[in-house]
Scaffold this motif. Structure first.
Motif, short mmCIF file in Angstrom:
data_model
loop_
_atom_site.label_atom_id
_atom_site.label_comp_id
_atom_site.label_asym_id
_atom_site.label_seq_id
_atom_site.Cartn_x
_atom_site.Cartn_y
_atom_site.Cartn_z
N PHE A 40 38.08 39.24 44.78
CA PHE A 40 38.96 38.79 43.69
C PHE A 40 39.06 39.83 42.57
CE2 PHE A 40 37.62 34.14 44.71
CZ PHE A 40 38.45 34.16 45.82
N ALA A 41 38.26 40.90 42.66
CA ALA A 41 38.13 41.83 41.53
C ALA A 41 39.24 42.87 41.48
CB ALA A 41 36.77 42.53 41.60
N PHE A 42 39.78 43.24 42.65
CA PHE A 42 40.60 44.44 42.70
C PHE A 42 42.09 44.12 42.73
CE2 PHE A 42 36.41 45.63 44.12
CZ PHE A 42 36.19 46.75 43.34
N ASP A 43 42.58 43.76 41.56
CA ASP A 43 44.02 43.57 41.34
C ASP A 43 44.43 44.64 40.34
OD1 ASP A 43 46.57 42.85 40.54
OD2 ASP A 43 46.15 40.69 40.57
N SER A 44 45.18 45.64 40.80
CA SER A 44 45.51 46.80 39.98
C SER A 44 46.37 46.46 38.77
CB SER A 44 46.23 47.87 40.82
OG SER A 44 47.36 47.30 41.46
N ARG A 45 46.88 45.21 38.70
CA ARG A 45 47.75 44.81 37.60
C ARG A 45 46.97 44.39 36.35
NH1 ARG A 45 50.83 40.29 40.90
NH2 ARG A 45 48.64 39.93 41.39
N GLU A 46 45.68 44.07 36.51
CA GLU A 46 44.94 43.55 35.36
C GLU A 46 43.44 43.72 35.56
OE1 GLU A 46 46.01 39.44 35.29
OE2 GLU A 46 44.98 38.98 37.17
N SER B 106 39.59 42.24 35.55
CA SER B 106 39.13 41.01 36.16
C SER B 106 37.67 40.74 35.81
CB SER B 106 39.27 41.10 37.69
OG SER B 106 38.58 40.05 38.33
N ASP B 107 37.35 39.45 35.61
CA ASP B 107 35.96 39.04 35.39
C ASP B 107 35.10 39.32 36.61
OD1 ASP B 107 36.56 38.16 32.88
OD2 ASP B 107 36.72 36.04 33.42
N TYR B 108 35.75 39.54 37.76
CA TYR B 108 35.00 39.73 38.99
C TYR B 108 34.61 41.19 39.23
CZ TYR B 108 36.47 34.95 39.94
OH TYR B 108 36.67 33.60 39.86
N LEU B 109 35.07 42.11 38.37
CA LEU B 109 34.63 43.50 38.46
C LEU B 109 33.20 43.60 37.95
CD1 LEU B 109 37.87 45.29 37.24
CD2 LEU B 109 36.77 45.64 39.47
N PRO B 110 32.32 44.29 38.67
CA PRO B 110 30.90 44.29 38.33
C PRO B 110 30.55 44.70 36.90
CG PRO B 110 31.18 45.11 40.54
CD PRO B 110 32.57 44.92 39.99
N HIS B 111 31.36 45.55 36.26
CA HIS B 111 31.00 45.95 34.90
C HIS B 111 31.15 44.80 33.89
CE1 HIS B 111 35.42 46.91 34.80
NE2 HIS B 111 35.31 46.40 33.59
N ASN B 112 31.77 43.69 34.34
CA ASN B 112 31.91 42.52 33.47
C ASN B 112 30.84 41.45 33.70
OD1 ASN B 112 34.26 43.37 32.06
ND2 ASN B 112 35.52 42.83 33.84
N TYR B 113 29.91 41.67 34.64
CA TYR B 113 28.90 40.66 34.96
C TYR B 113 27.80 40.62 33.90
CZ TYR B 113 30.60 41.08 39.85
OH TYR B 113 31.35 41.13 41.00
N ASN B 114 27.19 39.42 33.75
CA ASN B 114 25.84 39.37 33.20
C ASN B 114 24.91 39.09 34.37
OD1 ASN B 114 25.74 36.55 33.72
ND2 ASN B 114 26.62 36.09 31.73
#
Length: 492
Positions: free
Chosen positions: A364-370, A372-380
């Motif tokens: 779910f992370a790799f949508d080039s348009r925006e 995403s919370d699912y990209l690992p740099h956004n995790y806690n």
């Protein structure tokens, strides 16, 4: 604590009899998990399945699936012969579950074991029945009556038994006493074999991650025996049912058809049924994933009789109050919240208030348009990361489907321009493993580098779901060594 594991349904284990079970292959899978440095095995719901074969539409939220009973164990006990087990057609494809053939064969062979068991004189069996009578009696009666009516859902039964009139209950209990005992016997076998397997896993340092759907099926012992828990009218017909509204994936939404909870009743009883359900789940599992967590904040209500989910509305769920009661009664049980999909601020707040980890899915992370919370740099760290789930394509299958821009984003994000498409699953596995998420769970198909042919479920479709099986000896020693190396490298 950083940890990792694998996702594989029991049904997807290799076996001799058409579907995965609590057989030696399950024990070998646990051995493999230990050898590869894993500490978690996530499975799907264990309940008996009906039309559509989905483990999320079960005849009971408490019962186990008789298909998972190990027939070889019954051979060892002298209740069956190998010739009898081999005498049925379980299907010829090692990578496919033919549910029709299993349905036509499994109960026949189990009935033979039951007839020879003299189970009515077994003290352990009687103790099991007594301990579980609060759900087992209703379930065994329900399945027996269902068979009597040719498999029809209880909403189509004769009105006296559909509405559980006392005289009718007594009549069917007498008339179907042998069938009732048979269904209790199956649950006893399931329980004995599952507890043995789980104990083996725990001794090997493997915790079982179980799974329950938020809703129960309309065609279930739960709904028939406890109509007061649900939004049903006086004739026990649903007033409204569950689903999801229209979105980018479906113009008409998803009409699941499950009965909705009558939350006012649950509140008045201090959520007694829910606490029993969660407590029972923790007898089966070490960790519990609850599907469709957002439904506790707000749930989508579709008027009964609608053909699509278009005319539904959002209604308020029980919120944090339910989880306060669970904590008060059961303590700090370990729950994973399935919080995928469109999330509102109130759902995020509820998740935060419970303290439960949510889920992060790399697909779910790799949508080039925006972003995403699912990209690992956004995790806690308080989350569980997956490459994909049972509802996703495999990573190889998914990667082949996405557009060029999204593929470029994947390669740029992982800084790996030399990646070969046939090996891309390892890049995503490493990305998940090295993330800050405390828990990482990888579907077995991704470790095997399998494509779309190994997908387990495509939501909102009927047919060809829940049918994939892993072949015997699929995970090589070389693969196990690599998984262990990565697990150690990333501190899991």
């Amino acid at each position: 604590m950083r940890r990792s594991g694998m996702l594989l349904p029991i049904a997807s284990l290799p076996s001799k009899y058409g579907i995965g079970s609590f057989s030696k292959e399950a024990y070998e899978f646990i051995d493999m998990l230990e050898s590869s440095g894993q500490s978690l095995w996530q499975i799907l719901p264990l309940g008996p399945t009906g039309y559509g074969d989905s483990p999320y539409q079960s005849f009971s939220t408490f019962a186990g699936n008789p298909y998972f009973i190990d027939l070889d164990e019954l051979v060892k006990e002298g209740l069956l012969t190998k010739e009898e087990c081999n005498g049925y057609d379980w299907g010829s494809n090692d990578e496919y579950i033919d549910y029709e053939k299993i349905y036509l064969s499994r109960f026949k062979v189990l009935k033979k074991a039951y007839k020879r068991s003299e189970i009515y004189s077994n003290k352990r069996f009687m103790a099991y029945c007594n301990k579980n009578k609060w759900w087992l009696n209703d379930y065994a009666l329900y399945m027996s009556i269902k068979d009597f009516f040719g498999g029809k859902s209880w909403v189509e039964w004769d009105v006296d038994i559909r509405l559980r009139k006392k005289e009718a209950i007594h009549e069917y209990e007498e008339k179907l006493s042998d069938d009732i005992l048979f269904y209790k016997y199956l649950q006893y076998l399931f329980s004995m074999q599952w507890n043995r397997l789980k104990s083996y896993a725990n001794r090997k340092g493997i915790s079982i991650v179980g799974d329950i759907p938020i809703y129960v099926a309309l065609d279930s012992a739960d709904t028939w025996a406890n109509p007061e828990l649900f939004q049903l009218n006086k004739e026990c017909v649903p007033i409204a049912v569950a689903g999801c509204p229209p979105d980018g994936f479906s113009k008409t939404g998803q009409l699941w058809g499950n009965p909705l909870y009558y939350w006012e009743y649950h509140k008045d009883t201090d959520y007694e049924w829910w606490i029993k359900r969660i407590e029972y789940s923790f007898k089966l599992y070490d960790i519990l994933r609850i599907d469709h967590f957002r439904g506790f904040d707000e749930y989508y209500s579709i008027p009964y009789g609608e053909n699509t989910a278009v005319n539904g509305s959002w209604e308020k769920g029980p919120g944090i109050e339910l989880f306060k009661h669970i904590k008060e009664k059961l303590g700090n049980v370990e729950i994973i919240a399935e919080d995928l999909g469109f999330l509102t601020d109130s759902v995020r707040q509820l998740l935060s208030d419970t303290g439960y980890p949510g889920m992060k899915v790399l697909q779910f992370a790799f949508d080039s348009r925006e972003d995403s919370d699912y990209l690992p740099h956004n995790y806690n760290n308080n989350c569980v990361v997956y490459t994909g789930t049972h509802d996703n394509n495999t990573t190889i299958g998914w990667y082949k489907e996405i557009n060029k821009k999204d593929k470029k984003m994947c390669i740029d994000y992982m800084n790996n321009k030399n990646s070969r498409e046939s090996e891309i699953h390892w890049d995503f596995i490493c990305l998940a493993m090295r993330s800050v998420a405390d828990t990482c769970i990888i579907p077995v198909q991704d470790y095997l580098g399998l494509g779309e042919e190994a997908r387990i479920n495509t939501p909102s479709t009927l047919g060809n779901n829940w049918t994939w099986r892993m072949k015997q000896n699929s995970i090589s020693k070389k693969n196990i060594k690599k998984i262990k190396m990565l697990t150690k490298l990333y501190g899991r």
